[in-house]
Design an enzyme around this catalytic site. Sequence first.
Site, PDB file in Angstrom:
ATOM      1  N   GLY A 258      19.427  44.852  72.801  1.00 17.88           N
ATOM      2  CA  GLY A 258      20.837  45.743  72.732  1.00 17.88           C
ATOM      3  C   GLY A 258      21.669  44.335  72.308  1.00 17.88           C
ATOM      4  N   GLU A 275      24.282  50.994  75.668  1.00 20.56           N
ATOM      5  CA  GLU A 275      24.198  51.184  76.972  1.00 20.56           C
ATOM      6  C   GLU A 275      23.007  50.388  77.400  1.00 20.56           C
ATOM      7  OE1 GLU A 275      26.813  54.979  77.624  1.00 20.56           O
ATOM      8  OE2 GLU A 275      25.132  54.251  78.924  1.00 20.56           O
ATOM      9  N   CYS A 309      18.639  53.038  84.772  1.00 19.51           N
ATOM     10  CA  CYS A 309      19.610  52.156  84.691  1.00 19.51           C
ATOM     11  C   CYS A 309      20.872  52.032  85.801  1.00 19.51           C
ATOM     12  CB  CYS A 309      20.142  52.447  83.050  1.00 19.51           C
ATOM     13  SG  CYS A 309      20.752  53.957  83.127  1.00 19.51           S
TER      14      CYS A 309
HETATM   15  P1  NAD Z   1      13.927  48.265  75.371  1.00 20.04           P
HETATM   16  O1  NAD Z   1      15.087  47.823  75.046  1.00 20.04           O
HETATM   17  O2  NAD Z   1      12.606  47.400  75.545  1.00 20.04           O
HETATM   18  O3  NAD Z   1      13.581  49.432  74.272  1.00 20.04           O
HETATM   19  C1  NAD Z   1      14.425  50.281  74.179  1.00 20.04           C
HETATM   20  C2  NAD Z   1      14.381  50.856  72.632  1.00 20.04           C
HETATM   21  O4  NAD Z   1      14.591  50.030  71.823  1.00 20.04           O
HETATM   22  C3  NAD Z   1      12.744  51.463  72.356  1.00 20.04           C
HETATM   23  O5  NAD Z   1      13.153  52.528  71.605  1.00 20.04           O
HETATM   24  C4  NAD Z   1      12.130  50.217  71.614  1.00 20.04           C
HETATM   25  O6  NAD Z   1      11.413  50.642  70.616  1.00 20.04           O
HETATM   26  C5  NAD Z   1      13.563  49.847  70.816  1.00 20.04           C
HETATM   27  N1  NAD Z   1      13.421  48.437  70.437  1.00 20.04           N
HETATM   28  C6  NAD Z   1      12.680  47.383  70.861  1.00 20.04           C
HETATM   29  N2  NAD Z   1      13.012  46.346  70.119  1.00 20.04           N
HETATM   30  C7  NAD Z   1      13.958  46.672  69.035  1.00 20.04           C
HETATM   31  C8  NAD Z   1      14.245  46.053  68.034  1.00 20.04           C
HETATM   32  N3  NAD Z   1      14.147  44.637  68.075  1.00 20.04           N
HETATM   33  N4  NAD Z   1      15.190  46.751  66.986  1.00 20.04           N
HETATM   34  C9  NAD Z   1      15.639  47.854  67.255  1.00 20.04           C
HETATM   35  N5  NAD Z   1      14.980  48.796  68.373  1.00 20.04           N
HETATM   36  C10 NAD Z   1      14.174  48.218  69.246  1.00 20.04           C
HETATM   37  O7  NAD Z   1      14.191  49.023  76.687  1.00 20.04           O
HETATM   38  P2  NAD Z   1      13.192  49.771  77.524  1.00 20.04           P
HETATM   39  O8  NAD Z   1      12.296  49.015  78.347  1.00 20.04           O
HETATM   40  O9  NAD Z   1      12.712  50.991  76.843  1.00 20.04           O
HETATM   41  O10 NAD Z   1      14.081  50.422  78.789  1.00 20.04           O
HETATM   42  C11 NAD Z   1      14.449  49.721  79.985  1.00 20.04           C
HETATM   43  C12 NAD Z   1      16.106  49.228  79.835  1.00 20.04           C
HETATM   44  O11 NAD Z   1      16.953  50.128  79.423  1.00 20.04           O
HETATM   45  C13 NAD Z   1      16.350  48.879  80.940  1.00 20.04           C
HETATM   46  O12 NAD Z   1      17.027  47.438  80.931  1.00 20.04           O
HETATM   47  C14 NAD Z   1      17.377  49.899  81.383  1.00 20.04           C
HETATM   48  O13 NAD Z   1      18.489  49.288  82.242  1.00 20.04           O
HETATM   49  C15 NAD Z   1      17.940  50.310  80.005  1.00 20.04           C
HETATM   50  N6  NAD Z   1      18.650  51.504  79.965  1.00 20.04           N
HETATM   51  C16 NAD Z   1      20.039  51.725  80.265  1.00 20.04           C
HETATM   52  C17 NAD Z   1      20.294  53.016  80.012  1.00 20.04           C
HETATM   53  C18 NAD Z   1      21.908  53.044  80.139  1.00 20.04           C
HETATM   54  O14 NAD Z   1      22.356  54.279  79.909  1.00 20.04           O
HETATM   55  N7  NAD Z   1      22.725  52.128  80.385  1.00 20.04           N
HETATM   56  C19 NAD Z   1      19.589  54.061  80.257  1.00 20.04           C
HETATM   57  C20 NAD Z   1      18.172  53.915  80.441  1.00 20.04           C
HETATM   58  C21 NAD Z   1      17.767  52.672  80.210  1.00 20.04           C
END
Ligand code: NAD
Length: 511
Positions: A258, A275, A309
Amino acid sequence: MAGRKTILLSNFIAPDSRDPRLNIKSRYRMLVDGKSVDAASGRTIDRVSPGHAGVVVGTWPEASADDVRLAIAAARRAFDTGPWPRMSGAERSRLMFKVADLILAHQEELALAESLEVGKPIAQARGEIGFCADLWSYAAGQARALEGQSHNNIGDDRLGLVLREPVGVVGIITPWNFPFIIASERVPWAIGAGCTVVLKPSEFTSGTSIRMAELAREAGIPDGVFNVVTGYGDPAGQVLAEDPGVDMVAFTGSVRVGTRLGEIAARSVKRVGLELGGKGPQIVFADADLDAAADGIAYGVYHNAGQCCISGSRLLVEESIRDALMERLLDISRKVTFGDPLNERTRIGAMISEAHAQKVHSYVEAGVAAGAELLLGGERVGREAGLYYAPTVFAGVTPDMSIAREEIFGPVLSTLTFRTAEEAVAMANATEFGLSASVWSTNLENALQSIRRIRAGRCWINSVIDGTPELPIGGYKKSGLGRELGRYGFDEYSQFKGVHVTLGRPAPWFA
Ligand code: NAD
């Protein structure tokens, strides 16, 4: 102190490898401009059920940067020249209600796919799909109620209008833990506001997002309005953030990614919604209903195997009731069923991946090494059958430990104690996150005063992980930027244009 470290394997429901539902092997294709397409390279990603070692349950395309650019171009055309942004709210609403109906009509199919891809209990997945239909319905209803403002008080010869307009093309990037819910919390709000969308779900769990877009097509949502591309974060997600054809990126996932996307968006002055992670506190005051609190704490930390999350992963309990509460909590934790996601009795399913299960375990090891008291669990179970982690409870945790501060994202509870409400609130706020918080108390005034001082976007009094489409969600601090759901959610996907109307002849500037 009640309880010793024990793992009750009798609560482990071993996955049944002969379950005929495991033969599903769904083959998905991306949805671009209303057409089902493969990656140009023909490359695909296989998903192995995390709950059933070695069983492939879904296959989807591995999009290249160029594949994603085609989807962005389709969304761009649909926004710039297509009917959707210009359609009446009533017409958009009618089509979106149809999507909600189709989701409900496919509830069982979607629940099975979601359960197999994520490893979550089938009964939970069924409930989640029902909730998603409700999210679509709410957004559909609001889609025809969106309005701007008028200012009739800025002088007799002037009228001010505030026009609400859609932001444009929105790239939506989602994580693996609640693929259908998180997409349903964003896509209907974006398209309800008149935007067009390219959704990039997690590479681990892409199937149900594709099905959502297919159902939207079936409902009559015009081609190019709701596109889905599948593939890895880099390049597929990254292109969405970088491409100038995308006006906004709505990202849900880790703080690491993020932050990176926020930087990319800042360089091109692109709107961004984030998020991110959380470390939700659950504060239990001495006057709480302890049975209800223990049940809620167990739910809050074990739901979705803790891969949530808004997990209530930090228990902050008033010192005088610690033992009484822990006794109840350990009793539930010893009895709760975990294991096979396809078994109707299962409450806690599988971890998403081997790497993630290892990460969770390394946090547990760090907690033990730091001197926290491991009361229950702390190990993997049924390893040959799938990725299962036992319900785990720590006591004697101090605020400096990593298990008190960092997001573990597993079924691991860290227990700390406090003496006063001020101390509880200070502890609740002592992380870099601010996504969610719970307070358990029968004194509503005390509970509300605490909630008012906690810096978190989604709070509960005497419950946890509750949700309704009407109320906004989102993070304080490093948990994110922007709000989803409710009326506020539409503002994220809206531009507001001020229009000054002169009534009558304007006073001359150069007379
Ligand atoms: P992640 O950040 O690894 O991946 C999330 C998404 O981002 C995936 O689709 C992934 O392919 C993509 N992504 C990865 N690298 C990227 C890049 N360089 N550029 C653009 N997109 C990219 O997260 P995850 O492991 O899938 O999920 C777990 C995390 O998500 C936890 O930290 C959790 O707290 C958070 N989360 C937050 C919420 C919320 O509403 N705040 C909800 C669910 C999960």
